[in-house]
Design an enzyme around this catalytic site. Structure first.
Site, short mmCIF file in Angstrom:
data_model
loop_
_atom_site.label_atom_id
_atom_site.label_comp_id
_atom_site.label_asym_id
_atom_site.label_seq_id
_atom_site.Cartn_x
_atom_site.Cartn_y
_atom_site.Cartn_z
CB SER A 26 -14.86 -0.55 -12.22
OG SER A 26 -16.07 0.17 -12.04
CE LYS B 224 -10.79 0.84 -11.71
NZ LYS B 224 -9.79 0.02 -10.99
CG ASP C 276 -2.15 0.87 1.03
OD1 ASP C 276 -3.22 0.31 0.69
OD2 ASP C 276 -2.06 2.11 1.19
CB THR D 32 -14.57 1.19 0.53
OG1 THR D 32 -14.65 2.14 -0.55
CG2 THR D 32 -14.70 -0.22 -0.02
CG ASP E 110 3.59 6.05 -6.28
OD1 ASP E 110 2.56 5.66 -6.87
OD2 ASP E 110 4.08 7.18 -6.44
CB VAL E 111 0.74 0.90 -7.93
CG1 VAL E 111 0.62 -0.02 -6.72
CG2 VAL E 111 -0.45 1.86 -7.99
CB VAL F 187 -17.56 -1.92 -3.04
CG1 VAL F 187 -17.11 -2.76 -1.85
CG2 VAL F 187 -17.66 -2.76 -4.30
CE1 TYR G 220 -12.23 3.79 -10.46
CE2 TYR G 220 -14.32 3.42 -11.56
CZ TYR G 220 -13.37 3.04 -10.63
OH TYR G 220 -13.57 1.91 -9.88
#
Length: 253
Positions: free
Chosen positions: A144, A161, A38, A192, A64-65, A190, A157
Site C-alpha cells: 500500500s 504494509k 479466501d 471496493t 485463514d491466512v 481503490v 495497517y
C-alpha cells in the site's frame, strides 16, 4: 486477452472480493489455472464460478491466512488441484479504520498484523517449495502507499504494509537467483466494498486527502489487476524487489 499467463498455475489469496477477485478473474482470462483462496468459502466459490462461466479454470479454497495450519492445508489443496504453483498473489488484507496508536487495542494490532503481514509470510513460506520445485515463478504482494507514507491507514495497517515491502525486498534478494521474482503493489484509494465502509466512517481530513488526488478519483480493482498481471508475467522479467506505487498521484502532492 493475450494469453500472457497461458499454462501458468496461479494461487491468489483474498480472491473472494475486491482486488483479489479482479486479479483472479484477470489471471484466468490470460490463461492461468487459478486457485481462488479466501476466508469466505462462498465468496471464493463465487469467484471460481465467474471464472468458469467465462471459460477459465478455477478452484475455490477456504483459508485463514493468519493461521499456519489453515495455510498449509490450503496450499496443499491448491498444489493438488493445479499440479504446482507458478504464480502467487498475496492479496488478502484488512483495514484498521485509520486508528491511531491510542485507539489501537492489542487485539486489533494482532489481527491486522496477522492478516496483512504474517499472512504474506505464511502463505509464501508454504507455497515457495512448490514454486522452487517447478523451476521458479513470480510472487506479487499487496502492500500500500501506507508502506511509504502516513495517513494511508492507521498505525497497525501502516506498520504491516511497511513490513510487506521489507519482506518483498528480502525475499527478492534471497530467491532471485533461484528463479523466483518477488514484487509488491502499493495502491492508494481503490473502490471496493471494504474501502467504502472505511471512507464512510473515516475522518474528514483523511477523506478530503483521498478525494484530492491528481487523478481526481479512486482506482478500480481492475486497474490494480492490470499491474498485478504485468508483475506476474514475463514482461516484467527484469523487475525484482520493486514496490510499485499506483495511487492516482496521492503521494506526489
Amino acid at each position: 486477452m493475450t494469453g500472457k499467463l497461458e499454462g501458468r498455475k496461479a494461487v491468489i489469496t483474498g480472491a473472494g472480493s475486491g482486488m483479489g477477485r479482479a486479479i483472479a478473474v484477470r489471471f484466468a482470462a490470460e490463461g492461468a489455472a487459478v486457485a481462488a483462496l479466501d476466508l469466505d468459502r462462498a465468496a471464493a466459490e463465487a469467484t471460481a464460478s465467474t471464472i468458469a462461466q467465462a471459460g477459465g479454470s478455477a478452484h475455490a479454497v477456504q483459508v485463514d491466512v493468519s493461521n499456519g495450519a489453515s495455510v498449509g492445508a490450503a496450499i496443499a489443496q491448491s498444489v493438488s488441484a493445479l499440479g504446482g504453483i507458478d504464480v502467487l498473489a498475496n492479496i488478502a488484507g484488512i483495514l484498521d479504520g485509520y486508528a491511531p496508536i491510542l485507539d489501537t487495542s492489542e487485539e486489533l494490532w494482532d489481527r491486522i498484523l496477522g492478516v496483512d503481514l504474517k499472512g504474506v509470510f505464511l502463505v509464501t513460506k508454504a507455497a515457495l517449495p512448490a514454486m522452487l520445485e517447478g523451476g521458479g515463478g513470480t510472487i506479487v504482494n499487496m502492500a500500500s502507499i501506507a508502506g511509504f507514507v502516513a495517513r494511508g491507514g492507521g498505525v497497525a495497517y501502516t506498520s504491516a504494509k511497511h513490513g510487506v515491502i521489507g519482506l518483498t525486498k528480502q525475499m527478492a534478494a534471497d530467491y532471485g537467483l533461484q528463479g523466483v521474482r518477488v514484487n509488491a503493489i502499493c495502491p492508494g484509494a481503490v473502490e471496493t466494498a471494504m474501502t467504502k465502509r472505511i471512507l464512510e466512517e473515516g475522518e474528514l481530513a483523511v477523506i478530503e486527502s483521498i478525494n484530492a488526488v491528481p487523478a481526481g478519483r479512486h482506482a478500480q480493482p481492475e486497474e490494480i489487476a492490470n499491474l498485478a498481471l504485468f508483475l506476474a508475467n514475463d514482461e516484467s522479467s527484469f523487475v525484482h524487489g520493486a514496490a510499485y506505487v499506483i495511487d492516482g498521484g496521492w503521494t506526489v502532492v
